[in-house]
Design an enzyme around this catalytic site. Structure first.
Site, PDB file in Angstrom:
ATOM      1  N   GLY A 157       7.155 -15.748  17.152  1.00  0.00           N
ATOM      2  CA  GLY A 157       6.634 -15.992  15.817  1.00  0.00           C
ATOM      3  C   GLY A 157       7.106 -17.335  15.267  1.00  0.00           C
ATOM      4  N   SER A 158       7.303 -17.358  13.967  1.00  0.00           N
ATOM      5  CA  SER A 158       7.550 -18.626  13.276  1.00  0.00           C
ATOM      6  C   SER A 158       8.808 -19.338  13.747  1.00  0.00           C
ATOM      7  CB  SER A 158       7.648 -18.374  11.786  1.00  0.00           C
ATOM      8  OG  SER A 158       6.483 -17.716  11.347  1.00  0.00           O
ATOM      9  N   THR A 159       9.704 -18.611  14.395  1.00  0.00           N
ATOM     10  CA  THR A 159      10.895 -19.285  14.901  1.00  0.00           C
ATOM     11  C   THR A 159      10.488 -20.449  15.803  1.00  0.00           C
ATOM     12  OG1 THR A 159      11.884 -17.114  14.899  1.00  0.00           O
ATOM     13  CG2 THR A 159      13.113 -18.861  15.984  1.00  0.00           C
TER      14      THR A 159
END
Lengths: 380, 596
Positions: B307-309
């Protein structure tokens, strides 16, 4: 002891018997007691008997056995033949009696109780049978008026039929092998020798096919995975663990699980406690007795004595060889005792008788003694 | 030996004399044949006796030969009772970085039988099962009747049981001293330690790694029989941090009703793993407990879309490539349409964003545009450089191959830019983020001590130090700015920076918006990071206090914050009451968004 100038019967006996054979046989008798001390206590304990029960019994049986040997060795060949005939007839009578009235032990009727003593009559038949066969073949070879060969064949069948019925394949095999050896030694045409060899193999094959326990044993030997080879495995393990020098007297452990450590597998116990060296020494004694006996037979010029001594010594040698071969797993398991070493009263006395006959027929005699006698008989 | 006999010897020649055609009588061929076949030729017995002698010599010779062979056989039963691989060997202790024992050997006895030496098998079975009721009598009897020289009856019995069996006095029953592996801290570092099997062989984790380093050879050669002979294996773990991490993860898992959680604390300058936990976990003291497939080490063996990581990687790539600067503007006014797909933002802003704004608002559109600016090939090359496309190997035997899309289109780049479409092991993402914040030096994480010099020597420069400063700045901003998503982890006094990640879980090619996988990565202190804290949560639920959100900032974030707060003291990270004077000088110089 006795001077050669003495002419009393004992002195005469001492100077005419084969002393080497005599000494070796006595040595085997004593060795049997010593090795019995190693092999029999576990069995005695298992049966709830006093520890040295079998040793004492063996020593007790050794006295009559020695006496039988000693007395028999005095006999002249003619007396040997007569004694053998009596023993054979009586023995066969008892074999048949055992078949009819005997107690069944481990699936075979071999034993007969005689005045409180358990006897295995087939043991006594063996040496007598050898003498009778030697007699028949020597007469058959020498004279045409006696149906020696026919008698020889007849005796074989008369002897082994009851034995097969018992059933006692071990004794049957032993007797047949000795008989074949005597036929061979009698100079029968090689055609027969090979033919009889074929019949022998045929008989073995028939036994393999018809008698389940024989088949079982042979299968187990050929392919150890097919069945329980407990006894033989343990026997072989005894030799391996004993190594060259053994574990020492009384230190054996495998003997505790060998069911017949006092009879059929005493050789393995010897290896475990006294080492393979001791086994080789024991084997040498047997070998010397056999080779010495055959040498004496070769030297003997009288056909009966030659055949009789050869036959007796072959009987003794085959029995010892089979026992040792089974112990080291060169042969399928076969209940065969080691002469003089294995425990067994009937066997011991029978051996005494056989060795007595052997000493008797290998005694040195002046040649004229029997030549004249035979001449005289011929002239009758 | 014997003298030869004259052929005319009448005694030995009777039959042959008769067989000769004597006189003038003519005999038929048949009768001659008959006589030849049936006559006894006693004169032949002399030679035949030699044959008999020879036969006996052969037989006795064969027996002697066999006897000698048997005597020379190695006596297996008494000299070599055990197969060397059967007995449990000693293993070195495993200690944490402070010398606290994590795994050690306990001396126990195992009882065995040598069935060949047993005298009464039934008696033995009866007596032994009376002392050891959990040994099955039927099974034991079967073992005893096997033609084996050696069978185990029971491994690792108590001293009391040993005494009782000893007192039975059964021949053929013996005891072998064996080592039993003990993990005094139970579940604490289960996934890293792995475990040892019944023969004390390492079967997983560091235990297996130790075996691979030649312990087996040593023990096999008869050396290293005592644990004392073996140097303890020191790990980078700190049991205190490990315990705190696991405890906080456990609380988080309960609170957010997650299916599974994982977490990690790593030294960003050396790559040393200080703590690593994955829940549910197992107790290595209980054999077979680790076999439950739900108990895998999700940090190392699981692969997830991060995800956004992953946006941190995309931004670093864009900044490092020079395609974008910290002050670049990205148009996030409308959704990005790509074929049939529409890419929108979770927190839509509908305006033009600066790079820091893209980061703190976690704008998918902005990130995707940056990745597109670099291009598919550049993107792939960067991810390759960051180790996201290849299997990462640590000392642990366990590892996972990242799930890289077979066909990589521009759309792939767009989705991977914000962490979808590429599944990696969390530890792999941690390695990359460490490099992003530590000045650009990438090195694989390790469980064995690594000095700063070793780390410097082995690390690979992956981004410029300025880019690294920008990443630190962005992560700090994300935690400090009230608009950022990482605020829940901003523990006072530790100058924390962080990045959230929430990925919808993919089931058979379809993303399920209700099931998420959340990640949180925090660095502390953000001005000069020493540690990275990571938390992953599988399917956390929106619970009371999260206002219906199940995104990382509401679950993985606060859990990470709790870990930082609780472990900082152990990690030699003193609380600073004043923020650092000039944490991001370059950013200030460039006038990045948020510095004012």
């Amino acid at each position: 002891m006795n001077s050669r100038l003495d002419r009393n019967p004992i002195a005469d006996w001492w100077w005419t018997i084969d002393r080497a054979l005599f000494v070796l046989i006595v040595l085997l008798m004593v060795t049997g007691i010593v090795l019995g001390l190693a092999g029999s206590p576990p069995v005695a304990e298992r049966l709830g008997l006093p520890t040295f029960h079998f040793v004492i019994r063996q020593a007790e049986n050794l006295v009559p056995a020695f006496l039988v040997m000693f007395l028999t060795s005095f006999l002249t060949p003619r007396a040997v033949r007569r004694t053998a005939l009596i023993v054979f007839v009586a023995g066969m009578g008892l074999v048949v009696a055992a078949l009819l009235f005997g107690v069944e032990v481990k699936g075979a009727k071999r034993w007969i109780n005689f005045a409180g003593i358990a006897l295995q009559p087939s043991e006594f038949v063996k040496p007598a049978f050898v003498i009778l066969i030697a007699w028949a073949f020597s007469e058959g070879g020498r004279r045409n008026d006696v149906p020696g060969n026919f008698l020889g064949f007849f005796l074989l069948f008369a002897t082994i039929v009851p034995l097969v019925l018992q059933p006692d394949i071990g004794q049957t095999m032993l007797i047949s092998m000795v008989w074949v050896s005597l036929v061979f030694l009698s100079g029968l045409h090689l055609f027969w020798v090979f033919g009889l060899g074929g019949i022998g193999f045929g008989g073995l094959f028939a036994a393999y096919k018809l008698l389940p326990h024989v088949a079982d044993r042979i299968d187990r030997f050929r392919n150890p995975a097919t069945g329980d080879t407990f006894q033989v495995d343990n026997a072989v393990q005894s030799f391996v663990e004993g190594g060259w020098f053994g574990k020492g007297p009384g230190e054996g452990t495998i003997k505790r699980i060998l069911p017949d450590s006092h009879t059929d597998f005493v050789f393995a116990v010897t290896a475990e406690e006294f080492g393979v060296i001791a086994c080789l020494a024991l084997l040498s004694v047997f070998a010397i007795v056999v080779l010495r006996g055959l040498y004496l037979a070769r030297k003997s010029e009288e056909p009966f004595c030659r055949l009789a001594s050869a036959g007796l010594v072959i009987l003794f040698g085959i029995q010892a060889s089979i026992n040792m071969a089974v112990n080291v797993h060169l042969m399928p398991a076969k209940g065969m005792t080691l002469p003089f070493i294995s425990y067994g009263g009937s066997s011991l006395i029978s051996l005494g008788l056989g060795m007595g006959f052997l000493l008797a027929v290998t005694r040195k005699r002046p040649r004229a003694d029997y030549v004249d006698r035979f001449r005289a008989e011929d002239d009758e | 030996m014997a003298r030869s006999f004259p052929p005319e010897d009448p005694l030995l020649h009777g039959a042959s004399r008769d067989a000769k055609p004597s006189g003038k009588k003519r005999r038929s061929l048949w009768s001659r044949l008959f006589l030849t076949l049936f006559s006894m030729r006693l004169d032949k017995s002399g030679h035949r006796l030699y044959v008999a002698m020879l036969a006996f010599m052969v037989v006795f010779g064969a027996i002697s030969w066999k006897l000698a062979t048997l005597a020379n056989l190695p006596d297996e039963a008494s000299t070599k009772i055990f197969q060397p691989d059967q007995i449990a060997k000693a293993r070195p202790d495993i200690v944490d970085r402070n010398g606290i024992v994590l795994a050690t050997d306990l001396k126990t006895d195992s009882v065995y039988a040598e069935p060949r030496r047993l005298i009464d098998k039934d008696e033995a079975v009866e007596l032994i099962t009376a002392v050891l009721p959990d040994v099955d009598a039927r099974e034991l009897r079967e073992k005893f009747t096997k033609k084996k020289g050696f069978v185990w009856i029971k491994r690792r019995i108590s001293p009391k049981e040993r005494e009782e069996i000893f007192r039975l006095g059964l021949p053929g029953i013996g005891f072998a001293p064996e080592s039993k592996r003990i993990y005094p801290n139970g579940t604490a570092a289960a996934h890293i330690l792995g475990g040892a099997g019944v023969d004390n062989n390492g079967i997983a984790g560091i235990e297996k790694y130790i075996d691979g380093q030649g312990l087996s050879d040593l023990a096999g050669a008869g050396l290293a029989a005592q644990p004392a002979d073996l140097t303890p294996v020191k790990l980078t773990l700190d049991l205190r941090v490990q315990h705190a991490l696991r405890d906080e993860l456990m609380k988080g898992m309960d609170k957010y009703k997650a299916k599974a959680v994982g977490g990690m604390v790593i030294d960003v300058t050396t790559g040393e793993v200080i703590a690593l936990a994955s829940l549910p976990d197992f107790d290595p003291n209980i054999p077979g407990d680790a076999l439950d497939p739900d108990k895998i080490n999700r940090v190392i063996v699981g692969t997830y879309e991060m995800g956004s990581t992953f946006k941190a990687l995309t931004l670093a790539m864009a900044l490092d490539s020079g395609k974008e600067t910290i002050n670049s503007q990205l148009d996030a006014r409308s959704d990005l349409r790509y074929g049939k797909y529409t890419i929108g933002d979770f927190h839509p802003t509908h305006r033009i964003l600066t790079v820091p704004e893209v980061f703190i608002h976690s704008s998918n559109i902005g990130t995707a545009k940056m990745a597109l600016a670099v291009g598919v090939d550049g993107h792939k090359a960067f991810l390759k450089k960051m180790g996201q496309l290849d299997r990462l190997h640590t000392e642990l035997p366990e590892s996972a191959e990242p799930q890289v899309p077979k066909y990589w289109s521009e759309l792939t780049t767009v989705t991977v830019a914000y962490g979808h479409g590429l599944a990696v092991a969390p530890i792999q993402a941690v390695m990359a983020v460490c490099a992003l914040v530590n000045g650009g030096n990438m090195m694989p994480p390790t469980f064995l001590p690594r000095s700063q010099e070793q780390a410097d020597a082995m690390s690979v420069k992956v981004i410029k130090p300025e880019t690294s400063e920008a990443m630190r700045y962005l992560m700090r901003l994300n935690a400090a700015n009230k608009l950022g998503t990482a605020g829940k982890a901003d523990i006072d006094g530790y100058f924390v920076g962080g990045k959230t990640g929430t990925a919808n879980k993919n089931f058979h090619g379809h993303y399920d918006a209700s099931k998420v996988f959340t990640t949180f990565m925090a660095i502390a202190p953000a001005d000069k990071p020493k540690y990275l804290f990571m938390t992953i949560m599988d399917e956390p639920q929106a619970v009371q206090g999260t206002f219906g959100f199940q995104t990382a900032g509401w679950n993985a974030g606060p859990v990470t914050g709790a870990v930082i707060e609780r472990t900082a003291a152990f990690l030699d990270m003193p609380k600073r009451f004043d923020p650092p004077a000039a944490p991001f000088p370059t950013m200030v110089k460039l006038g990045a968004w948020g510095t004012k």
